[in-house]
Design an enzyme around this catalytic site. Structure first.
Site, PDB file in Angstrom:
ATOM      1  N   SER A   1     -46.466  10.462  81.741  1.00 17.72           N
ATOM      2  CA  SER A   1     -46.624   9.269  82.581  1.00 17.72           C
ATOM      3  C   SER A   1     -46.294   7.989  81.805  1.00 17.72           C
ATOM      4  CB  SER A   1     -48.018   9.197  83.190  1.00 17.72           C
ATOM      5  OG  SER A   1     -48.993   9.478  82.232  1.00 17.72           O
TER       6      SER A   1
ATOM      7  N   ASP B   1     -50.822   6.014  74.282  1.00 17.11           N
ATOM      8  CA  ASP B   1     -49.600   6.669  74.768  1.00 17.11           C
ATOM      9  C   ASP B   1     -48.440   5.686  74.840  1.00 17.11           C
ATOM     10  OD1 ASP B   1     -51.499   8.584  75.147  1.00 17.11           O
ATOM     11  OD2 ASP B   1     -51.486   8.478  77.334  1.00 17.11           O
TER      12      ASP B   1
ATOM     13  N   ASP C   1     -58.670   5.064  71.052  1.00 18.72           N
ATOM     14  CA  ASP C   1     -57.913   3.859  71.455  1.00 18.72           C
ATOM     15  C   ASP C   1     -58.756   2.919  72.321  1.00 18.72           C
ATOM     16  OD1 ASP C   1     -57.736   5.571  73.699  1.00 18.72           O
ATOM     17  OD2 ASP C   1     -55.595   5.182  74.055  1.00 18.72           O
TER      18      ASP C   1
ATOM     19  N   GLY D   1     -48.610  16.831  82.782  1.00 20.05           N
ATOM     20  CA  GLY D   1     -50.035  17.151  82.640  1.00 20.05           C
ATOM     21  C   GLY D   1     -50.364  17.953  81.390  1.00 20.05           C
TER      22      GLY D   1
ATOM     23  N   GLU E   1     -50.849   1.657  84.798  1.00 14.47           N
ATOM     24  CA  GLU E   1     -51.620   2.912  84.843  1.00 14.47           C
ATOM     25  C   GLU E   1     -53.089   2.645  85.194  1.00 14.47           C
ATOM     26  OE1 GLU E   1     -50.393   5.814  82.265  1.00 14.47           O
ATOM     27  OE2 GLU E   1     -52.098   7.117  82.619  1.00 14.47           O
TER      28      GLU E   1
ATOM     29  N   SER F   1     -47.900  12.782  77.404  1.00 13.10           N
ATOM     30  CA  SER F   1     -47.626  11.432  77.915  1.00 13.10           C
ATOM     31  C   SER F   1     -46.377  11.326  78.768  1.00 13.10           C
ATOM     32  CB  SER F   1     -47.521  10.420  76.770  1.00 13.10           C
ATOM     33  OG  SER F   1     -48.760  10.221  76.218  1.00 13.10           O
TER      34      SER F   1
ATOM     35  N   GLU G   1     -58.202  10.674  68.306  1.00 14.77           N
ATOM     36  CA  GLU G   1     -58.243  10.962  69.747  1.00 14.77           C
ATOM     37  C   GLU G   1     -59.451  10.278  70.369  1.00 14.77           C
ATOM     38  OE1 GLU G   1     -55.489  11.924  71.418  1.00 14.77           O
ATOM     39  OE2 GLU G   1     -55.495  13.773  70.268  1.00 14.77           O
TER      40      GLU G   1
END
Ligand code: GLA
Length: 397
Positions: free
Chosen positions: A144, A188, A41, A138, A176, A142, A38
């Site tokens: 979005s 994501d 990336d 939210g 994004e 992911s 986490e």
């Protein structure tokens, strides 16, 4: 209890109801959950997500056969959603890349517009679509990225171009970053587009390589939706990203990925907060390979212990956990059959993930729920995940 209607079917029904004709294609785009790795990336590091059976679907049809003369409406992309009475409409050609933020679409339509903006140079054809989704918004799963990739695949497929999954992911990420304004990494998008049934994906965010890691058959990946929500754009996400970039500069490396251990003089070159951030990123990258190795040899105990260590690190050193996430991890890890758990995604709120013995899901669930509500004062929703393929398009006839 009524059986829920799958998102794919809802999208097709919505299309017919709104446009009065049949869609020709269906795009399906999954949610992802990150097992470990986490906030690595954007440090050029490693992560280990899987694409899961919560999906966003778009039923669509090319729409250049529709009369536009005299209507005042030129060629456009139009996407209706079951979740919003206002459709996303993008005129063609789309707005220029340097359109100031106040003149851009708002809400979910901004993602649609952002993808179209990224594709303007390669060609877009008009289409109509209807969207239905089972991905909670939210929640750190992911939603979005799933939307960006679905729109990107819809656009490229209808225009006759065949980008690679990595190209699609990068395009979605640019939408994004540059259009929506969220400075996210590539985790994501690569996870949503690259999903493989039965596997997690070891992603190297520098090499942009994706290596499938088989999941043990007896192991259940359980997503715990804590019911709390966060906004990535307004959260401390951008602060963490900036802190990591500053720390890399201070330590003289291109990215924190380049460190296998804290340099001996790190304490004299970093403030105590930066030192903790760096310590987390180094340990987290190492955990990705350790978890991938443990899963590949069917060692769920080790994988679970590493998830718990990851949670402690992200809570104490990286400081992006939240009270509900901590409560979920504590409740899950104390429940029978659980090998380990951690928060997942950008942080602060949303979902945790637990590795659970498939044969003990009943006792796990029975103990988890009261333990979580006692700690958090609210109810969580559990989802025992299946792994699915990445974003895809199917011709309907
Ligand atoms: C969000 C971002 C990703 C990644 C994670 C944290 O999901 O979109 O790029 O940084 O947070 O791992």
């Amino acid at each position: 209890m009524p059986v829920p209607v799958p998102a794919a079917l809802r999208a097709v029904r919505e299309f017919v109801a709104v446009y009065g004709r049949e869609p020709t294609h269906l795009v399906r785009s999954p949610a992802r959950v990150n097992l470990i790795g986490e906030h690595t990336d954007y440090n050029d590091g490693l992560c280990l997500p899987l694409a899961i059976d919560r999906e966003l679907c778009i039923a669509l049809r090319r729409a250049d056969d529709l009369p536009t003369a005299g209507t005042g409406i030129g060629a456009h992309l139009r996407l209706v959603s079951e979740q919003d009475p206002t459709p996303a409409v993008v005129g063609l050609p789309p707005p220029a890349v340097d359109t100031p933020p106040p003149a851009r679409a708002t809400g979910w339509a901004r993602y649609v517009e952002g993808v179209a903006v990224q594709l303007a140079a390669t060609g877009l054809v008009p289409w109509q679509g209807a969207l239905a989704s089972d991905i909670p918004l939210g929640a750190g799963l992911s939603s979005s990225a799933a939307l960006e990739l679905a729109v990107a695949l819809a656009c490229t497929h209808l225009a006759g171009s065949v980008p690679t999954p990595t190209e699609l992911a990068r395009l979605a990420q640019r939408a994004e970053n540059a259009w929506v304004g969220a400075a996210t990494g590539l985790l994501d998008q690569l996870a949503c587009v690259g999903g493989i049934v039965g596997h997690a994906l070891r992603i190297d965010c520098r090499a942009l390589s994706v290596t499938p890691v088989p999941l043990p058959a007896g192991l259940a990946v359980v997503v715990i939706d804590t019911g709390s929500r966060r906004q990535l754009v307004t959260s401390a996400y951008a602060d963490r990203r900036a802190e990591c970039a500053r720390a890399a500069r201070a330590l003289g490396v291109p990215a924190l990925r380049d460190l296998d251990a804290l340099p001996a003089d790190a304490a004299s070159r970093l403030d105590p907060v930066a030192l903790r951030r760096v310590r987390f990123v180094i340990a987290e990258n190492a955990r990705v390979d350790a978890v991938a190795g443990a899963l590949a040899r069917g060692d769920a105990e080790t994988a679970g212990r590493l998830l718990l260590a990851g949670h402690r690190g992200i809570r104490d050193d990286f400081e992006v956990s939240g009270p509900e996430l901590d409560a979920a991890v504590a409740a899950a890890s104390g429940a029978p059959g659980c090998f380990g758990a951690r928060m997942t995604g950008g942080g602060f709120a949303g979902c945790a993930v637990a590795l659970v013995d498939r044969d003990r899901l009943g006792p796990f669930t029975a103990v988890f729920h009261p333990a979580y509500s006692a700690r958090a004062g609210r109810e969580a929703v559990l989802h025992v995940c299946s792994t699915v393929a990445g974003t895809s398009v199917t011709a309907l006839r």
